[in-house]
Design an enzyme around this catalytic site. Structure first.
Site, short mmCIF file in Angstrom:
data_model
loop_
_atom_site.label_atom_id
_atom_site.label_comp_id
_atom_site.label_asym_id
_atom_site.label_seq_id
_atom_site.Cartn_x
_atom_site.Cartn_y
_atom_site.Cartn_z
NE ARG A 298 -2.67 0.55 3.61
CZ ARG A 298 -2.93 1.44 4.58
NH1 ARG A 298 -3.54 2.57 4.30
NH2 ARG A 298 -2.60 1.20 5.82
NE ARG B 193 -6.93 1.47 -4.15
CZ ARG B 193 -7.03 0.17 -4.00
NH1 ARG B 193 -6.67 -0.40 -2.86
NH2 ARG B 193 -7.48 -0.59 -4.97
CG HIS C 156 -17.62 10.94 6.00
ND1 HIS C 156 -17.31 9.69 5.50
CD2 HIS C 156 -18.60 10.74 6.92
CE1 HIS C 156 -18.06 8.79 6.11
NE2 HIS C 156 -18.85 9.40 6.98
CG ASP D 114 -14.12 8.93 7.11
OD1 ASP D 114 -13.52 9.50 6.17
OD2 ASP D 114 -14.85 7.94 6.94
CD GLU E 28 -20.99 14.50 -0.34
OE1 GLU E 28 -19.96 14.30 -1.01
OE2 GLU E 28 -21.76 13.58 -0.03
C1 GRF Z 1 -19.28 11.37 -1.82
O1 GRF Z 1 -20.49 11.05 -1.20
C2 GRF Z 1 -18.23 11.68 -0.79
O2 GRF Z 1 -18.74 12.27 0.36
C3 GRF Z 1 -17.67 10.31 -0.48
O3 GRF Z 1 -17.67 9.63 -1.70
C4 GRF Z 1 -18.68 10.17 -2.54
C5 GRF Z 1 -18.03 10.57 -3.83
O4 GRF Z 1 -18.97 10.99 -4.78
N1 GRF Z 1 -16.37 10.43 0.13
P1 GRF Z 1 -18.49 11.65 -6.14
O5 GRF Z 1 -17.56 10.64 -6.81
O6 GRF Z 1 -17.76 12.92 -5.79
O7 GRF Z 1 -19.72 11.89 -6.92
#
Ligand code: GRF
Length: 203
Positions: A66, A92, A110, A146, A175
């Site tokens: 990794r 990952r 997240h 996280d 987001e």
């Molecule tokens: C999102 O929900 C983000 O919060 C999580 O993975 C998802 C990615 O979505 N970490 P995208 O590929 O940006 O549409």
């Protein structure tokens, strides 16, 4: 122009939100300079190509460990002169060596209000649990999953009778606002990390 590197594994809607915010000036004087994916089929790679952004696919199977995989990703980012690394649906966990190399300059998003519902499927975890409020969190990346210092969070109500997909869509809209905002604050030098706490300095 400051340079961002975005790490993805999938559809890349957060990547798109970051690209759009760089292009329309919400994140000033900044561009996505490299998109790295561990998945050659990630739709986010198409988004990058359409935006004229260089891409790199780094396959985990091509490396013995990794750490070796992570260092190949890091070398690609450094060769490009990336200042800030944004994880956007990168599936990952990064090694300690990677996290140390980008300490204070690696962000993740997240889809839940951390520290609730870390790990996979944060939206579904909140929905299954019967939470009334969930949302999204942008945080600096540390060595845990996280667990890094929280920059900002945007809440959403879990509507009565909504499906998990409806909740996930509602969170995703937040987001797309939260990630560009956090990047803007970072580059404006307005974020001060003090242990666990991130203070946002006034403009
Ligand atoms: C999102 O929900 C983000 O919060 C999580 O993975 C998802 C990615 O979505 N970490 P995208 O590929 O940006 O549409």
């Amino acid at each position: 122009m400051r340079k961002i590197g975005v790490l993805i594994s999938g559809r890349g809607t957060n990547l798109q939100a970051i690209i759009d915010a760089c292009n329309d000036g919400r994140i000033p004087d900044t561009k996505v300079a490299l998109v790295v994916s561990d998945n050659p089929g990630a739709y986010g790679l198409e988004r990058a190509k359409q935006a004229g952004i260089p891409t790199r696919v780094v396959l985990r199977d091509d490396f013995e460990s990794r750490k070796a995989f992570d260092m190949a990703v890091a070398d690609a980012l450094d060769e490009t002169g990336v200042e800030l690394v944004c994880l956007a649906g990168f599936m990952r966990i990064l090694s300690k060596a990677f996290v140390r190399r980008y300490h204070g300059r690696c962000l993740n998003i997240h889809p839940a209000l951390l520290p609730s519902f870390p790990g996979l499927d944060g939206q579904k975890q909140a929905w299954d649990y019967g939470a009334k409020i969930s949302g999204c969190t942008v945080h600096y990346v540390d060595e845990g999953c996280d667990t890094g210092p929280i920059i900002l969070q945007r809440p959403v109500a879990v509507d009565e009778g909504c499906t998990v997909d409806e909740l996930a869509a509602k969170i995703l809209r937040e987001e797309h606002i939260a990630y560009p905002e956090a990047i803007k604050l970072h580059f404006a030098g307005r974020l001060k990390i003090d242990g666990r706490r991130v203070t946002v300095k006034p403009e």
